[in-house]
Enzyme design. Structure first.
Site, short mmCIF file in Angstrom:
data_model
loop_
_atom_site.label_atom_id
_atom_site.label_comp_id
_atom_site.label_asym_id
_atom_site.label_seq_id
_atom_site.Cartn_x
_atom_site.Cartn_y
_atom_site.Cartn_z
N HIS A 270 0.82 -1.21 0.00
CA HIS A 270 0.00 0.00 0.00
C HIS A 270 0.86 1.27 0.00
O HIS A 270 0.50 2.27 0.62
CB HIS A 270 -0.94 0.01 1.22
CG HIS A 270 -2.00 -1.04 1.17
ND1 HIS A 270 -3.19 -0.86 0.50
CD2 HIS A 270 -2.05 -2.28 1.70
CE1 HIS A 270 -3.94 -1.95 0.63
NE2 HIS A 270 -3.26 -2.83 1.35
N ASP A 330 -0.55 -5.01 6.13
CA ASP A 330 -1.48 -5.96 5.51
C ASP A 330 -1.27 -6.07 4.01
O ASP A 330 -0.66 -5.21 3.38
CB ASP A 330 -2.93 -5.53 5.79
CG ASP A 330 -3.28 -4.21 5.12
OD1 ASP A 330 -2.44 -3.28 5.19
OD2 ASP A 330 -4.37 -4.09 4.53
N GLU A 331 -1.78 -7.16 3.45
CA GLU A 331 -1.94 -7.36 2.01
C GLU A 331 -0.66 -7.08 1.21
O GLU A 331 -0.66 -6.32 0.24
CB GLU A 331 -3.09 -6.48 1.49
CG GLU A 331 -4.42 -6.81 2.14
CD GLU A 331 -5.54 -5.87 1.73
OE1 GLU A 331 -6.71 -6.28 1.86
OE2 GLU A 331 -5.25 -4.74 1.31
N VAL A 332 0.43 -7.71 1.61
CA VAL A 332 1.70 -7.54 0.90
C VAL A 332 1.78 -8.58 -0.21
O VAL A 332 1.78 -9.78 0.05
CB VAL A 332 2.89 -7.68 1.85
CG1 VAL A 332 4.20 -7.48 1.09
CG2 VAL A 332 2.78 -6.69 3.00
N GLU A 383 -2.10 -9.57 9.88
CA GLU A 383 -1.12 -10.38 9.16
C GLU A 383 0.24 -10.40 9.83
O GLU A 383 0.97 -11.38 9.75
CB GLU A 383 -0.91 -9.86 7.73
CG GLU A 383 -1.89 -10.38 6.73
CD GLU A 383 -2.86 -9.28 6.35
OE1 GLU A 383 -3.23 -9.22 5.18
OE2 GLU A 383 -3.23 -8.48 7.22
#
Length: 536
Positions: A270, A330-332, A383
């Protein structure tokens, strides 16, 4: 033919929607209560005795400690309660028994005012309205703010200058200490005035944390003193940035309302907007043996990345006074890291093999060590813990994945981490019909853990992600559905019956409209009682 089928389909959908059959939602009229508070206090009782209040005479009075926070509240609520001059309203039948008049609310704050709100602050208060007068007792100024808000909700306007309030006894405190609302100002920029309006709405539902998701891939509106090019190159344009003065203005506005401001700077993913100004910060993606012009997460293999993070977050820590920063995590997406030969070499050097979770953990651990050295606490998305990073027990883990989220709460608290739940309270997920009951059914404490685990659940947050909201609709999309979450986080666990809550929520929505908020309807057909007519 295709046009005719489209016409029939649209009218069929319109028929289903208009008949309230969509997903079995029953659109029945809900009659608003009159003079009931939201969130519901822990202990609340009222009598038929009615006390009249003349707006030209009534005042708030500090009887012990006072400060700018309290004096500001007195001025603000004088306007909130008495500021609207409306046409004469009917006198509601249940209020016929007049027991006397009130000219003052005595506010007794026992302790010296804190400068800023903080995690674990005392927000308890006791409110008594009776023949002997009206008194609000609290240990701290934060409890006084919550009690004054409750008092304002009990007062009803009867005509131009005359207001009434029933005899009332309240003993109140929040169930959870962290009660937050996330706004995303990266995907769509939100004006300072809109953020302030949202903060006012938050205070009137007793939220105490503004989780400011200030930057993301799409734009970087935060003006960094140390790295000014990050906003000049990373924001949508020069009109869509928050200057240091504007950020200070928002923090100060929130302080006066008893709301903490926790900024989120999410990394290593992000972060596309970060790389527009900081050379070599993002990982170069490869196709075969050559860079393809695309970029991935922050490059965890370069020491220059950590030098930048140290300087950048040192600046952030000075700007935001709250003890906590939200570091994301998050969300890597690992695809770009996997494609980069320099990352591959670094992985081999560190003996990570092909386990890119270890690489992510390496980055996160380095970042957490940086923040820990600044005497700051941190929040992170789940995460980070799920992937095995070693974090401080002081850290706060936020649960956001909406599959088996109570199991995630259980597992996170089992590891000994303080936990905040967000997963069940996505305001940006809109569906047709009555939606708020699902929010009301969610309870952060509803899992099969030990008493020690449940004590680690310190609250929750609702979120309005910014893909489809901007200045024009963010307030109406957020309110009053966010208020539903506020009650679940403030009121007793036993306050969980949506049918019982619906009339009070209807009133709260009408109250918000009277106070100038564009709060959308949440219960289907209905109307606001005359006591809550839109100001004229």
């Amino acid at each position: 033919m295709a046009l005719m089928l489209c016409f029939l389909f649209v009218h069929l959908v319109a028929f289903v929607y208009s008949n309230g059959d969509y997903q079995n939602d029953k659109l029945v009229s809900v009659t608003a209560t009159i003079g009931m508070p939201w969130p519901l206090p822990q202990q609340y009782s009222s009598t038929p005795a009615v006390y009249t209040i003349n707006r030209n005479v009534f005042k708030f009075r500090a009887t012990d400690q006072s400060c700018d926070i309290l004096e500001s509240a007195f001025f603000r609520y004088q306007t909130i309660i008495f500021g609207y001059r409306e046409k004469t309203l009917r006198f509601h039948p249940k209020l016929f028994l007049k027991a006397g008049s009130l000219t003052v609310l005595d506010v007794n704050v026992k302790s010296k005012c804190d400068r800023y709100p903080y995690l674990g602050m005392d927000e308890s208060y006791n409110l008594t309205i009776g023949a002997a007068g009206a008194t609000l007792n609290s240990n701290s100024v934060w409890g006084a703010l919550r009690g004054i808000e409750t008092f304002s909700q009990l007062v009803l306007q009867q005509n131009k200058d005359m207001f009434t309030v029933n005899g009332t006894t309240i003993s109140d405190f929040p169930r959870f200490q962290h009660r937050g609302l996330l706004l995303d100002t990266s995907r769509h920029f939100l004006d300072v005035s809109v953020i302030k309006q949202n903060l006012l709405a938050m205070s009137q539902s007793k939220f105490n944390v503004f989780h400011w998701h200030i930057v993301d891939d799409q734009s970087f509106p935060y003006t960094s003193v140390e790295f000014p090019d990050m906003s000049s190159k990373g924001a949508y344009d020069s009109r869509h940035i928050y200057t240091q003065d504007q950020i200070a203005e928002i923090i100060e506005f929130a302080r006066i309302l008893g709301i903490r401001v926790i900024p989120e700077f999410d990394s290593p993913g992000h972060s596309q907007s970060w790389g527009k100004a900081i050379k070599d910060l993002l990982t170069k993606c490869y196709s075969g043996s050559q860079p393809n012009g695309q970029y991935g997460p922050i490059n965890p293999s370069l020491e220059s990345s950590y030098s930048f993070l140290s300087k950048f977050f040192a600046g952030v820590a000075k700007v935001f006074p709250d003890h906590y920063l939200h570091l994301g995590g998050d969300e890597v997406n690992f695809d770009c890291w996997k494609s980069n030969p320099n990352i591959t070499a670094f992985m081999k050097q560190k003996s990570f093999g092909t386990n890119y979770v270890k690489l992510e953990e390496y980055y996160v651990q380095r970042l957490l060590d940086i923040i820990g050295g600044m005497n700051k606490g941190y929040m992170i998305w789940q995460e980070v813990v799920d992937n095995g990073a070693k974090i401080s027990k002081e850290a706060i883990v936020e649960i956001y994945r909406n599959l088996a989220y109570m199991q995630d709460v259980y597992l996170t608290t089992l590891k000994g981490y303080r936990t905040v739940l967000q997963a069940c309270w996505y305001l940006d997920l809109i569906k047709y019909g009555v939606q708020w009951q699902a929010f009301y059914a969610c309870d952060p404490g509803n899992f099969n853990g030990t008493a020690a685990q449940k004590k680690l659940v310190i609250g929750g947050e609702t979120c309005m992600w910014g893909e489809y909201v901007d200045n024009a609709n963010v307030l109406s999309r957020t309110w009053p559905r966010a208020s539903v979450v506020a009650e679940r986080l403030w009121s007793a666990q036993s306050v969980n019956n949506a049918n019982a809550a619906a009339p009070r929520l209807e009133e709260h929505r009408c109250r918000m409209i009277k106070r100038g908020f564009p709060a959308e309807t949440v219960n289907g057909p209905g109307y606001c009682p005359q006591e809550y007519s839109i100001p004229v």
